[in-house]
Write an enzyme that holds these catalytic residues in place. Structure first.
Site, PDB file in Angstrom:
ATOM      1  CG  ASP A  13      32.228 -77.634  -0.074  1.00 36.37           C
ATOM      2  OD1 ASP A  13      32.469 -78.584   0.682  1.00 36.37           O
ATOM      3  OD2 ASP A  13      31.176 -77.544  -0.735  1.00 36.37           O
ATOM      4  CE  LYS A  16      33.503 -74.651   7.282  1.00 35.86           C
ATOM      5  NZ  LYS A  16      33.205 -74.678   5.834  1.00 35.86           N
ATOM      6  N   GLY A  40      33.483 -82.334   5.330  1.00 40.90           N
ATOM      7  CA  GLY A  40      34.856 -82.796   5.151  1.00 40.90           C
ATOM      8  C   GLY A  40      35.823 -81.636   5.198  1.00 40.90           C
ATOM      9  CG  HIS A  41      36.512 -79.184   8.194  1.00 36.49           C
ATOM     10  ND1 HIS A  41      36.417 -78.553   9.407  1.00 36.49           N
ATOM     11  CD2 HIS A  41      35.367 -78.895   7.537  1.00 36.49           C
ATOM     12  CE1 HIS A  41      35.261 -77.914   9.487  1.00 36.49           C
ATOM     13  NE2 HIS A  41      34.601 -78.123   8.357  1.00 36.49           N
ATOM     14  CD  GLN A 224      27.634 -78.922   7.559  1.00 36.83           C
ATOM     15  OE1 GLN A 224      27.439 -78.452   8.663  1.00 36.83           O
ATOM     16  NE2 GLN A 224      27.933 -80.186   7.404  1.00 36.83           N
TER      17      GLN A 224
END
Length: 423
Positions: A13, A16, A40-41, A224
C-alpha cells in the site's frame, strides 16, 4: 538494456501504482512479476480514480506494452472485470496487454479452499484476503497447478476437473461451514477463461530477452511490499510470493546481472493491513488522524489500514534485501499539521538496543525507540517544486537519506500523478 525494478518497502500500500504510472513514459514495457488480485494499485488522474488488480499500472499510456509475468497468479473472473473497467477509456488492451504462458490460474475452488483454511484457523488466522492466492501458490510449488499455457491444450478441462475434485476433498477435511455454489462459480469461471483466451499468450522470458537485445526499456512492477515477502517478511503474516527484488528475476525470467536501478517506495509513515506484528503502530488520536487524512483503506478489500510512525529499522532492512538505489517517499502531505513527528531508529530487544530487524518482532519482544522531529504545518498538496518544501520536511528527508545512505529522488504530495515532485 537493464531492467529497472519498482518495489514496495513496507507492508504494501505504499503507492507503487501511482509511481509506475508517472514513470511509464520513460519505458517501453511495464512487467508485473508476482502476486495476485489481492493487490490493488491505485492511479488517479484527470479527476478519475482507477484501481488495478492484476494489470500493470502502465496500461493507461498509449505507447507502453504491459506484460503479466510468470510469477503472477491470475483469477480469470476478476481479470475480465478489470478489462471491462478499461473499456470505457477505449484502451486497446488486446494489443497492449500480453500474458506469460507460465503464469498460474486461480480456480474457484482455490478461493473456497482459502476460505475454509482461514475459517479453520479461528483466532490464529493470518488475515488472508480470501482471493485464493495462497492455495494457488501451494499448487504451483506442489506441481499441481494449471497455467495459462494449459488453456491452449485440448484436455485442459480434464486437468481442471482433477484438481477441483482434489480441492473439494481438502475442503471437507477442514470440517468448517462455508457457503458456495460451485456450479455457478464454474459457469462464471469458464466464461471468463474464454475472454482471457482472446489475449496474446507469450513465453515471457524469451519476449523480454529479445526486447532487451533490441534496446527496449523495461520496468518491473512489484505488488504488496517487502515485509510481506514469503521468505523475508514477518512470517507467517505474509503473502505467498517473493515481493523483493529477487522475485523479479524468478517472476519474469530476467537474469540477476540484467537488473539496473531498484526504486524503493515507502510512505512517510507506516501502515499495515490485516494481522501481524507492527512495532510502531499507534492506537491513539494521532494514528486515527493519519488513517483519516491518508484515506487508509484497502483499494481492493476496503479493509482499514493500521497506522504508525515510520519504522527506520524495518526500512533499512528492506533497502538492504532489495539493493535499493533510489528512494521515493509517498504521502508526505499526510503528515502536514502534526506538531511533532517520530521515527523509530532502534528497537529495545531482549534487554539490548538493536538497529537491525530480528527474527521475531512480536510486541512482547520489541519496544520501538524513537527520535523526535519538528513537524510542518504547510499544505504540501499545491507545491510543484522541492524548493517550496518547508525546512522541517527537508530535515525529515535529509535525516532519512543520511541514515539509509540512499537518495530520496521523489516526494509525493497527493494522489494525483501531477502531485509528484522530483528532487
Amino acid at each position: 538494456m537493464a531492467v529497472d525494478l519498482l518495489l514496495g518497502l513496507q507492508w504494501g500500500d505504499e503507492g507503487k501504482g501511482k509511481i509506475v504510472d508517472v514513470l511509464t513514459s520513460n519505458y517501453n514495457i511495464i512487467a508485473r512479476f508476482q502476486g495476485g488480485p489481492n493487490a490493488g494499485h491505485t492511479l488517479e488522474f484527470d479527476g478519475i480514480k482507477h484501481v488495478l488488480r492484476t494489470i500493470p499500472s502502465g496500461i493507461f499510456h498509449a505507447n507502453s506494452v504491459n506484460v503479466i509475468g510468470n510469477g503472477v497468479v491470475i483469477d480469470p473472473v476478476v481479470f475480465v472485470k478489470e478489462l471491462e473497467g478499461l473499456d470505457q477509456f477505449n484502451i486497446d488492451y488486446k494489443k497492449k496487454l500480453i500474458i506469460s504462458r507460465k503464469a498460474h490460474i486461480i480456480l474457484p475452488t482455490h478461493r473456497m479452499l482459502d476460505a475454509a483454511s482461514e475459517t479453520a484457523k479461528g483466532k490464529a488466522k493470518i488475515g488472508s484476503t480470501l482471493k485464493g492466492i495462497g492455495p494457488t501458490y501451494m499448487d504451483k510449488t506442489g506441481r499441481n497447478g494449471i497455467r495459462v499455457g494449459d488453456l491452449e491444450l485440448a484436455d485442459w478441462k480434464e486437468k481442471y476437473r482433477t484438481l477441483a475434485n482434489k480441492h473439494e476433498a481438502m475442503i471437507s477435511f477442514y470440517n468448517v461451514q462455508i457457503q458456495y455454489d460451485l456450479e455457478e462459480l464454474e459457469t462464471e469461471f469458464f466464461e471468463a477463461v474464454e475472454r482471457l483466451k482472446e489475449l496474446t499468450f507469450i513465453d515471457s522470458e524469451e519476449y523480454l530477452y529479445q526486447a532487451q537485445k533490441s534496446g527496449k526499456t523495461i520496468l518491473a512492477e512489484g505488488a504488496q511490499g517487502s515485509l510481506l515477502d514469503i521468505d523475508f517478511g514477518t512470517y507467517p503474516f505474509v503473502t505467498s510470493s517473493n515481493t523483493t527484488a529477487a522475485g523479479a528475476c524468478t517472476g519474469l525470467g530476467v537474469a540477476p546481472n540484467q537488473i539496473g536501478d531498484v526504486y524503493g517506495i515507502f510512505k512517510a509513515y507506516t501502515t499495515r493491513v490485516g494481522s501481524g506484528p507492527f512495532p510502531t503502530e499507534l492506537f491513539d488520536d494521532v494514528g486515527a488522524a493519519m488513517a483519516k487524512i491518508g484515506r487508509e483503506f484497502g483499494a481492493v478489500t476496503g479493509r482499514a489500514r493500521r497506522c504508525g510512525w515510520l519504522d527506520l529499522v524495518a526500512l533499512k532492512y528492506a533497502c538492504q534485501v532489495n539493493g535499493v538505489t533510489k528512494l521515493m517517499m509517498m504521502k508526505g502531505d499526510v503528515l502536514s499539521g502534526f506538531k511533532t513527528l517520530k521515527i523509530c531508529t532502534a528497537y529495545e530487544y531482549k534487554g539490548e538496543t538493536i538497529t537491525h530487524l530480528p527474527y521475531n518482532i512480536e510486541p512482547e519482544n520489541i519496544k520501538p525507540i524513537y527520535t523526535n522531529f519538528e513537524g510542518w504545518q504547510e499544505d504540501l498538496t499545491k507545491m510543484t517544486n522541492a524548493s517550496q518544501f518547508p525546512k522541517a520536511l527537508e530535515n525529515y528527508i535529509s535525516f532519512l537519506e543520511k541514515e539509509l545512505e540512499i537518495p530520496i529522488t521523489v516526494v509525493s504530495v497527493g494522489p494525483d500523478r501531477k502531485q509528484t515532485i522530483f528532487r
